[in-house]
Design a protein around this motif. Sequence first.
Motif, short mmCIF file in Angstrom:
data_model
loop_
_atom_site.label_atom_id
_atom_site.label_comp_id
_atom_site.label_asym_id
_atom_site.label_seq_id
_atom_site.Cartn_x
_atom_site.Cartn_y
_atom_site.Cartn_z
N GLU A 34 59.35 70.73 48.26
CA GLU A 34 60.44 70.95 49.21
C GLU A 34 59.98 70.74 50.66
N LYS A 35 58.77 71.16 50.97
CA LYS A 35 58.22 70.99 52.32
C LYS A 35 57.45 69.66 52.37
N PRO A 36 57.85 68.73 53.24
CA PRO A 36 57.16 67.43 53.32
C PRO A 36 55.67 67.58 53.63
N GLY A 37 54.87 66.84 52.91
CA GLY A 37 53.43 66.83 53.12
C GLY A 37 52.67 67.82 52.27
N GLU A 38 53.34 68.81 51.74
CA GLU A 38 52.67 69.84 50.97
C GLU A 38 52.06 69.29 49.67
N ALA A 39 52.81 68.46 48.97
CA ALA A 39 52.32 67.88 47.71
C ALA A 39 51.11 66.98 47.95
N ALA A 40 51.14 66.20 49.03
CA ALA A 40 50.00 65.33 49.35
C ALA A 40 48.75 66.15 49.65
N LYS A 41 48.92 67.25 50.39
CA LYS A 41 47.77 68.12 50.69
C LYS A 41 47.19 68.74 49.42
N PRO A 64 39.84 61.45 49.72
CA PRO A 64 40.98 61.22 48.84
C PRO A 64 42.08 60.47 49.58
N GLY A 65 42.96 59.84 48.82
CA GLY A 65 44.07 59.11 49.43
C GLY A 65 45.37 59.45 48.74
N ALA A 66 46.08 60.46 49.24
CA ALA A 66 47.34 60.87 48.60
C ALA A 66 48.53 60.51 49.47
N CYS A 67 49.58 60.08 48.79
CA CYS A 67 50.86 59.80 49.44
C CYS A 67 51.94 60.46 48.60
N GLU A 68 53.09 60.69 49.20
CA GLU A 68 54.21 61.24 48.46
C GLU A 68 55.17 60.11 48.11
N ALA A 69 55.81 60.25 46.97
CA ALA A 69 56.64 59.18 46.42
C ALA A 69 57.78 58.76 47.33
N TYR A 70 58.24 59.65 48.19
CA TYR A 70 59.35 59.29 49.07
C TYR A 70 58.90 58.66 50.38
N LEU A 72 55.96 59.55 52.46
CA LEU A 72 55.05 60.23 53.37
C LEU A 72 53.61 59.85 53.03
N ILE A 73 52.90 59.38 54.03
CA ILE A 73 51.48 59.03 53.86
C ILE A 73 50.66 60.25 54.26
N GLY A 74 49.88 60.75 53.32
CA GLY A 74 49.11 61.98 53.55
C GLY A 74 48.04 61.82 54.61
N MET A 101 48.30 50.44 57.25
CA MET A 101 49.36 51.45 57.19
C MET A 101 50.70 50.79 56.82
N ASN A 102 50.96 49.61 57.35
CA ASN A 102 52.18 48.90 56.98
C ASN A 102 52.17 48.51 55.51
#
Length: 129
Positions: A34-41, A64-70, A72-74, A101-102
Amino acid sequence: PTCYAYEEGRKRPDILFATFRTIATDVTIVKPHEKPGEAAKEADEKKRKEHRAAVERHQHVFIPGACEAYGLIGPSMVTLVKELANDLPISTQFIFKRTMMNAIASILARSRASGIYGTRYRRDNIMPH
């Protein structure tokens, strides 16, 4: 890379970069909370716990390199791109960071579009009305 020894399982990072400081990374795309960035962290922390010790035994760096499916680049993915850029001549660092980044943003957008069109196709062609 298979050069790292783990205490359990057959784990390994996804990519090994042969830069001035050897960098290993494990890339993941996670479903956002629900909170953006939380899942990536959370994904970053999970990957760190999984790989850091094995990578550091070789005096390598794990990022690590995590991004969120919608889209957000972690923060760790941003750090990874900056670290890779630091190994380049100063005159090319800015363009490298911008291009990477692009590219990451484009891949995430393409992935979202595939998911949307795949769902629509299944709804229109596979599932009974």
